[in-house]
Design an enzyme around this catalytic site. Structure first.
Site: not given
Length: 434
Positions: A160-161
């Site tokens: 994520i990210s």
């Protein structure tokens, strides 16, 4: 001169034992057997592992092994976001509960630098074996493979990210390690590159770094020069209102990975899995297309939500029984030949079940001679493409009856040695050769 007095044999033995016991005890305490130095972790518990191997950027390794871990399990590397950690990724996502259900192992790398962001910017991070975070993560994978005899053809990355950006980097640096990746709110491989030591690239974050598909693909290919083997599949997710890593990065990721995988940028299928989502598939129409992209209308950077990991799991192919081997064969024989030309060869391998019971599900292990790299194969999936290779049965030839045989093959490049492998194991059992 008086005769020499001899001590009774029992007295000598007693003295010798008394002298040796402290010495042996000291050796036992200070030098445990090599086999005891790599041990399994407690089941169904997030556990930190130290001393797992080369780790130039001082990452921490956390691992989750379900109580029902399968033989030769798959491995998922779940990479956290900036300001996050391995334990936060464990508690904030569904990967551990999915592992409980399907029997795979989850690795949660954790950054120790102040930013808590992964290095996806430095020249070291953007090349294979470059000496930054990807090297430490590869060491974590190697530890799990050694400790749990993990299936090297079923290793996956997701994040994520910052973790999504690292997922892109891992698949670029180590295409021979990973089967697929799923990146939630990331950017293309190499987009965040810097040369001044900065971890942040504003142009990329703002979605203003635009390249052609081939230019993006060349960045990936430059991470591992000369590699011609299979490339991992990629699933990308992005929200249209992402103001941290802006939405144009989504299209640039699609351009990059369709080029790397050699498929058209025109979707082979488009659908709406749920309201506000648009899913496009490239190079195939099924759940395991080479590239899959999910756009979320009106959603910002923090798009990850319940149920998304399960969709990534479907893309990986881990929500089925999987191709892992079943029983050990009572006996096996392998015949291997090669037919070579100047820089290439074709290999043919025939496996015979010499036992008395049917084998359902198999993995054939062998080591390619130095300089050989598999470029194509049939009858099995091969990973990695060079060195110690595992060939996993195809859907149509996974059952081998007693005295029956299956034949598989591959094409490979070579640098002079075109010989066939000389030793084979079938589901971990050594086979006769010839």
């Amino acid at each position: 001169m008086p005769p020499t007095r001899r001590r009774p044999l029992r007295t000598l033995l007693t003295a010798l034992v008394a002298a040796l016991v402290p010495l042996l005890a000291a050796l036992t305490l200070t030098a445990p057997p090599a086999a005891a130095r790599t041990t399994a972790v407690p089941a169904a518990t997030l556990t930190e592992v130290t001393g797992f191997g080369e780790n130039p950027s001082n990452l921490q390794m956390y691992v989750y092994v379900p109580a029902g871990v399968t033989a030769h399990p798959a491995v998922v590397v779940a990479v956290h976001y900036c300001t996050g950690s391995g334990p936060a990724m464990y508690s904030g996502t569904e990967w551990a509960s999915l592992a409980d259900r399907h029997g795979f192992v989850v690795i949660y790398p954790s950054v120790t630098r102040a930013s808590k962001c992964f290095d996806v910017s430095s020249p070291q991070a953007l090349r294979r074996g470059g000496g930054s975070d990807p090297v430490g993560i590869k060491s974590m994978i190697d530890w799990v493979v050694r400790t749990y005899a993990a299936d090297t053809s079923r290793i996956y990355a997701t994040g994520i990210s910052s973790g999504a950006m690292m997922t892109n980097v891992l698949l670029g640096d180590y295409p021979d390690v990973f089967a697929a990746g799923a990146a939630f709110s990331g950017v293309p491989f190499g987009c965040f590159a810097t040369t001044d030591g900065s971890e942040w690239n504003s142009a990329c974050a703002n979605g203003t770094v635009i390249h052609t598909p081939q230019q993006w693909g060349d960045l990936v290919r430059a991470a591992y020069p000369g590699y011609t083997g299979p490339r991992p599949r990629m699933q990308v997710w992005h929200g249209t209102e992402d103001t941290t890593l802006r939405y144009p990065n989504f299209g640039e990721e699609i351009k990059q990975w369709t080029d790397v995988l050699g498929v058209s940028q025109t979707p082979a299928a488009t659908d709406t899995p749920q309201s506000g989502w648009t899913r496009t598939r490239y190079g195939g129409t099924g759940d395991r297309a080479p590239v899959e992209a999910i756009s979320l209308q009106g959603v910002g950077h923090n798009l990850y939500g319940s149920g998304m990991a399960a969709r990534a799991l479907t893309f990986f192919g881990l929500d089925t029984s999987g191709p892992g081997p079943q029983p050990q064969p009572a006996g096996c024989r392998v015949k291997a030949t090669t037919s070579a030309w100047s820089t290439g060869l074709t290999g043919s391998v025939t496996i015979t079940n010499t036992g008395t019971s049917t084998l359902t599900g198999w993995q054939l292990g062998f080591t390619l001679p130095a300089g050989q790299t598999i470029t194509n194969g049939w009858g099995a999936s091969y990973a990695p493409a060079s060195g110690a290779v595992t060939a996993t049965n195809a859907s149509y030839n996974g059952t081998i009856a007693p005295n029956a045989s299956v034949t598989l093959g591959y094409q490979a490049t070579h640098t002079g040695n075109s010989s066939a492998p000389s030793a084979f194991t079938l589901n971990g059992t050594a086979c006769a050769v010839g």
